[in-house]
Design a protein around this motif. Structure first.
Motif, PDB file in Angstrom:
ATOM      1  N   PHE A  22       0.843  -1.201   0.000  1.00  0.00           N
ATOM      2  CA  PHE A  22       0.000   0.000   0.000  1.00  0.00           C
ATOM      3  C   PHE A  22       0.877   1.249   0.000  1.00  0.00           C
ATOM      4  N   GLU A  23       1.836   1.263   0.910  1.00  0.00           N
ATOM      5  CA  GLU A  23       2.712   2.411   1.061  1.00  0.00           C
ATOM      6  C   GLU A  23       3.536   2.602  -0.214  1.00  0.00           C
ATOM      7  N   LEU A  24       4.002   1.475  -0.711  1.00  0.00           N
ATOM      8  CA  LEU A  24       4.857   1.509  -1.892  1.00  0.00           C
ATOM      9  C   LEU A  24       4.092   2.050  -3.098  1.00  0.00           C
ATOM     10  N   SER A  25       2.847   1.634  -3.210  1.00  0.00           N
ATOM     11  CA  SER A  25       2.071   2.057  -4.370  1.00  0.00           C
ATOM     12  C   SER A  25       1.800   3.556  -4.306  1.00  0.00           C
ATOM     13  N   ASN A  26       1.719   4.102  -3.068  1.00  0.00           N
ATOM     14  CA  ASN A  26       1.566   5.542  -2.933  1.00  0.00           C
ATOM     15  C   ASN A  26       2.840   6.260  -3.341  1.00  0.00           C
ATOM     16  N   ILE A  27       3.962   5.700  -2.894  1.00  0.00           N
ATOM     17  CA  ILE A  27       5.235   6.381  -3.116  1.00  0.00           C
ATOM     18  C   ILE A  27       5.595   6.389  -4.593  1.00  0.00           C
ATOM     19  N   ILE A  28       5.380   5.281  -5.250  1.00  0.00           N
ATOM     20  CA  ILE A  28       5.861   5.219  -6.630  1.00  0.00           C
ATOM     21  C   ILE A  28       5.019   6.045  -7.588  1.00  0.00           C
ATOM     22  N   GLU A  29       3.908   6.572  -7.077  1.00  0.00           N
ATOM     23  CA  GLU A  29       3.150   7.477  -7.923  1.00  0.00           C
ATOM     24  C   GLU A  29       3.885   8.790  -8.135  1.00  0.00           C
ATOM     25  N   LYS A  30       4.763   9.099  -7.192  1.00  0.00           N
ATOM     26  CA  LYS A  30       5.497  10.374  -7.247  1.00  0.00           C
ATOM     27  C   LYS A  30       6.542  10.328  -8.359  1.00  0.00           C
ATOM     28  N   PRO A  31       6.670  11.401  -9.081  1.00  0.00           N
ATOM     29  CA  PRO A  31       7.656  11.428 -10.174  1.00  0.00           C
ATOM     30  C   PRO A  31       9.092  11.265  -9.661  1.00  0.00           C
ATOM     31  N   GLU A  32       9.326  11.658  -8.410  1.00  0.00           N
ATOM     32  CA  GLU A  32      10.700  11.591  -7.888  1.00  0.00           C
ATOM     33  C   GLU A  32      11.207  10.156  -7.816  1.00  0.00           C
ATOM     34  N   ALA A  33      10.249   9.248  -7.682  1.00  0.00           N
ATOM     35  CA  ALA A  33      10.657   7.856  -7.485  1.00  0.00           C
ATOM     36  C   ALA A  33      11.047   7.172  -8.788  1.00  0.00           C
ATOM     37  N   ALA A  34      10.699   7.803  -9.892  1.00  0.00           N
ATOM     38  CA  ALA A  34      10.978   7.159 -11.176  1.00  0.00           C
ATOM     39  C   ALA A  34      12.461   7.228 -11.513  1.00  0.00           C
ATOM     40  N   ASN A  35      12.910   6.280 -12.273  1.00  0.00           N
ATOM     41  CA  ASN A  35      14.298   6.224 -12.745  1.00  0.00           C
ATOM     42  C   ASN A  35      15.304   6.249 -11.604  1.00  0.00           C
ATOM     43  N   GLN A  36      15.086   5.512 -10.580  1.00  0.00           N
ATOM     44  CA  GLN A  36      15.973   5.514  -9.429  1.00  0.00           C
ATOM     45  C   GLN A  36      16.419   4.087  -9.119  1.00  0.00           C
ATOM     46  N   LYS A  37      17.459   4.038  -8.294  1.00  0.00           N
ATOM     47  CA  LYS A  37      17.785   2.759  -7.671  1.00  0.00           C
ATOM     48  C   LYS A  37      17.111   2.758  -6.310  1.00  0.00           C
ATOM     49  N   ILE A  38      16.253   1.860  -6.098  1.00  0.00           N
ATOM     50  CA  ILE A  38      15.461   1.907  -4.868  1.00  0.00           C
ATOM     51  C   ILE A  38      16.062   0.972  -3.826  1.00  0.00           C
ATOM     52  N   TRP A  39      16.270   1.535  -2.645  1.00  0.00           N
ATOM     53  CA  TRP A  39      16.697   0.735  -1.500  1.00  0.00           C
ATOM     54  C   TRP A  39      15.510   0.614  -0.567  1.00  0.00           C
ATOM     55  N   LEU A  40      15.196  -0.604  -0.234  1.00  0.00           N
ATOM     56  CA  LEU A  40      14.005  -0.834   0.580  1.00  0.00           C
ATOM     57  C   LEU A  40      14.425  -1.264   1.968  1.00  0.00           C
ATOM     58  N   LYS A  41      13.894  -0.566   2.957  1.00  0.00           N
ATOM     59  CA  LYS A  41      14.209  -0.957   4.333  1.00  0.00           C
ATOM     60  C   LYS A  41      12.957  -1.580   4.936  1.00  0.00           C
ATOM     61  N   LEU A  42      13.014  -2.839   5.246  1.00  0.00           N
ATOM     62  CA  LEU A  42      11.844  -3.546   5.769  1.00  0.00           C
ATOM     63  C   LEU A  42      12.089  -3.960   7.209  1.00  0.00           C
ATOM     64  N   GLY A  43      11.001  -4.181   7.919  1.00  0.00           N
ATOM     65  CA  GLY A  43      11.116  -4.629   9.304  1.00  0.00           C
ATOM     66  C   GLY A  43      11.275  -6.140   9.372  1.00  0.00           C
ATOM     67  N   ASP A  44      10.586  -6.737  10.298  1.00  0.00           N
ATOM     68  CA  ASP A  44      10.732  -8.186  10.471  1.00  0.00           C
ATOM     69  C   ASP A  44       9.596  -8.965   9.803  1.00  0.00           C
ATOM     70  N   ILE A  45       9.054  -8.373   8.729  1.00  0.00           N
ATOM     71  CA  ILE A  45       7.951  -9.052   8.030  1.00  0.00           C
ATOM     72  C   ILE A  45       8.516 -10.097   7.079  1.00  0.00           C
ATOM     73  N   HIS A  46       7.872 -11.240   7.062  1.00  0.00           N
ATOM     74  CA  HIS A  46       8.315 -12.310   6.162  1.00  0.00           C
ATOM     75  C   HIS A  46       7.688 -12.110   4.796  1.00  0.00           C
ATOM     76  N   LEU A  47       8.525 -11.998   3.808  1.00  0.00           N
ATOM     77  CA  LEU A  47       8.018 -11.925   2.438  1.00  0.00           C
ATOM     78  C   LEU A  47       8.548 -13.126   1.688  1.00  0.00           C
ATOM     79  N   ASN A  48       7.703 -13.741   0.893  1.00  0.00           N
ATOM     80  CA  ASN A  48       8.212 -14.849   0.090  1.00  0.00           C
ATOM     81  C   ASN A  48       8.681 -14.331  -1.268  1.00  0.00           C
TER      82      ASN A  48
END
Lengths: 395, 270
Positions: A22-48
């Motif tokens: 949800f958060e990510l989909s909000n952020i990537i709408e912003k033009p600033e996020a385009a054409n970038q190298k994205i570093w993602l900082k996640l908590g202790d959530i398990h993602l497969n």
């Protein structure tokens, strides 16, 4: 190349994969996020792996790349590693780079370090307006700083190696703006939903079904997601308690109570609240053959384009419509709506249940398999005063 | 009343466990005992089809275990014989849905109300098998006169011997074809018994009637004229403790065969 810019997104406060998307989909709408190298900082959530893959494709849809994931979950790190995403610590990486970089850089880090650099999601919600304004005021300065940094780096480096900049500003501003929009205009959530769904569609080609479901879901609502996930081909049947203790299943009646045979008076159709409730329910479409042992559950209506073989179960809070042969167990109105109906081109179900009424196929019908024919007799089962009645749809 | 819990098992699939369960259960009920059949083949249930009770199942073994209904609610009465009940397996789950402890608990409850609890075991020696034999004190090992089935039966007998709760186990040789045995194309029943060194409880000849009875959803013991049905009735009598001699399945030769053919022509074998 703009791609060399780094864009850090801190989602360590996220409570669930749904939050992240949800958060990510909000952020990537912003033009600033385009054409970038994205570093993602996640908590202790398990993602497969498939969840991570969908996040990756979400990011790649705005021409950015997911290059680093920091997580406390081993599972997530493992998944990231298999996808070729680096799993180093964000802060350490920044330090390292800054040490390698120009002498101006350390000053930068001192200014921006944790408090401003990583703004946890939840803090935004609690943050008083004053501080927001304050941080917003700070932004221009940083822009200046950044510009100088850019210049210096351009001067310094001719080779393209590891000259990534910290692009902290856009991430901050984008986070702010999304939070504000959330707080003020909840209606804006809708376009976001459709956006994420689109993204999900894109990723669908690459991934298996489950990943898509998990991705689509987050944007809507957590509970709904869970329900949706449960509903689609859930191997665990949760039968509603359709029999009270004193009822005996051995008293179950045969089903073909057609109008002519039993002369049951069909009451005139009057639209009741229950009827309207069914009309307003969501409808799931399944274009497939439902086979023995498979279960389809829904909180709304179900439409199946295909046959339902004996041994399958369909549970829906609303209507069940089968464009084909219905040979399994169908339970319409499983939440108690007695106006729910079951329709099929060939109604040959082993059992029909509508709300708390039930009927079984008579014993003289011996065929235990689905008869595939080209002649169809569309029929509809209704619950009339507690007994299940089958009517020809033409009537 | 403490009922006897008998598990019907084989190791190999397709040798006739479910058919045997349905027929022995029906035969015992016809003799006047109260019988409950438990299908433990969760996810691949068939016992309800053989008994023609598929359309009556509302609650299953899994529903009982997960306390969505009472045990009595889940018992489906047979169409013809009120002494016979079926506790069906869930089709939409898998073997892990019921543990050995839970099944044992259920069989103990049923022992109070029924003379016989017949447990139909799934194929294999994994979880499902271990669950199925958990509550049982007796076992019937079904095999056919084929090397593979005999080998698997040997393995099963070994596993049953290792379990202290199983007090006795008997062998049932299914799908015997006397003609082939006479022509030395098939192991004889004696050979099977010798290999397995296990007491015999029944010999069931191959009978095409089994296929039609399965399709119609009616156990073959209801067919008085069927030879396999008679053999199953004899098995049931032996379970009850009666001394019944094994049927002579040898096909008559020479002139006797000619007479038998003529007799057959006018009416089925008595």
């Amino acid at each position: 190349m703009e791609l060399h810019k780094r864009y850090i997104i801190d989602l360590s406060q996220a409570q669930s994969p749904a939050d992240i998307v949800f958060e990510l989909s909000n952020i990537i709408e912003k033009p600033e996020a385009a054409n970038q190298k994205i570093w993602l900082k996640l908590g202790d959530i398990h993602l497969n792996q498939s969840q991570l893959l969908s996040i990756q494709s979400l990011i790649s849809s705005i021409n950015s790349t997911l290059s680093l994931v920091e997580s406390q979950s081993q599972q997530t790190e493992l998944a990231a590693a298999t996808l070729g995403i680096s799993t180093k610590d964000v802060e350490e990486e920044i330090k390292k780079e800054l040490e390698e970089n120009t002498p101006e850089a350390p000053l930068n880090t001192e200014d921006e370090k944790p408090t401003e650099q990583y703004i946890p999601m939840t803090d935004h919600l609690l943050m008083p307006d004053e501080t927001k304004e304050a941080t917003e005021e700070n932004t221009p300065q940083k822009e200046e700083l950044e510009e100088t940094e850019k210049d210096s780096s351009i001067q310094e480096t001719v080779d393209d190696r590891k000259e990534e900049k910290e692009d902290i500003l856009p991430s901050q501003s984008s986070l702010f703006s999304t939070e504000e929009s959330d707080a003020k205009v909840p209606d804006e959530e809708k376009p976001v939903t459709s956006e994420t769904e689109k993204e999900a569609d894109i990723s669908e080609e690459k991934e298996d079904e489950t990943a898509v479901e998990e991705e689509q879901a987050p944007a809507i609502n957590e509970e709904e997601i869970q329900e949706q996930l449960d509903s689609i081909f859930d191997s665990e049947t949760k039968l509603e308690n359709i029999l009270s203790d004193d009822k005996d299943i051995n008293d179950m009646k045969n089903w073909p109570l057609t109008k002519e045979e039993n002369e049951i008076e069909i009451p005139e159709e009057v639209m009741t609240d229950e009827d309207y409730a069914i009309l307003q329910m969501n409808t799931q479409y399944h274009k497939q053959t439902v086979r023995s042992g498979q279960v389809i559950q829904s909180n709304g209506n179900v439409v199946i384009i295909g046959d339902c073989h004996p041994g399958c179960e369909i549970h829906a809070a609303g209507d069940i419509t089968v464009w084909g042969v219905l040979g399994g167990i169908a339970h319409a109105g499983c939440k108690g709506n007695t106006k729910a109906r079951i329709r099929a081109l060939n109604l040959n179900a082993i059992q029909l249940r509508i709300a708390d009424s039930y009927a079984r196929r008579p014993d003289y019908i011996k065929n235990t398999y689905v008869e595939k024919t080209n002649t169809f007799t569309p029929e509809e089962a209704r619950n009339i005063n507690g007994s299940i009645v089958i009517l020809k749809i033409n009537d | 009343m403490t009922g006897r819990v008998i598990v019907i098992t084989s190791g190999k699939g397709g040798v006739g466990k479910t058919t045997t369960s349905a027929n022995i259960g029906t035969a015992l009920a016809k003799n006047g005992s109260s019988v409950v059949l438990i299908d433990t083949d969760i996810g691949l249930r068939n016992l309800d089809l053989l008994l023609g009770l598929e359309n009556r199942i509302v609650y299953t073994l899994v529903d009982v275990v997960e306390e969505r209904c009472k045990l009595k609610q889940a018992l489906v009465k047979d169409k013809k014989n009120p002494n016979l009940c079926l506790l069906a397996a869930a089709q939409t789950r898998d073997k892990s849905a019921v543990t050995a402890e839970q099944l044992k608990n259920i069989t103990e409850q049923l022992q109070e109300d029924f003379d016989f609890i017949i447990v139909d075991c799934p194929a294999g020696i994994e979880e499902g098998f271990k669950t199925a034999i958990s509550g049982a004190s007796e076992a019937i090992v079904v095999t056919t006169p084929e090397m593979s089935a005999v080998r698997d039966a040997d393995r099963i007998i070994g596993l049953l011997e290792a379990k202290d709760e199983i007090k006795s186990y008997k062998l049932l040789v299914n799908r015997v074809r006397p003609g082939m045995i006479q022509a030395n194309d098939m192991m004889s029943v004696e050979d099977v018994v010798d290999i397995l060194s296990c007491d015999l409880i029944g010999i069931i000849p191959e009978d095409t009637g089994i296929i039609t009875s399965t399709n119609r959803g009616e156990p073959i013991v209801n067919d008085e004229k069927s030879i396999a049905g008679k053999a199953y009735i004899n098995v049931a009598k032996r379970i009850m403790g009666e001394e019944v001699p094994f049927m002579n399945l040898d096909e008559p030769k020479g002139f006797a065969a000619f007479i038998a053919k003529i007799k057959n022509f006018f009416g089925p074998k008595e």
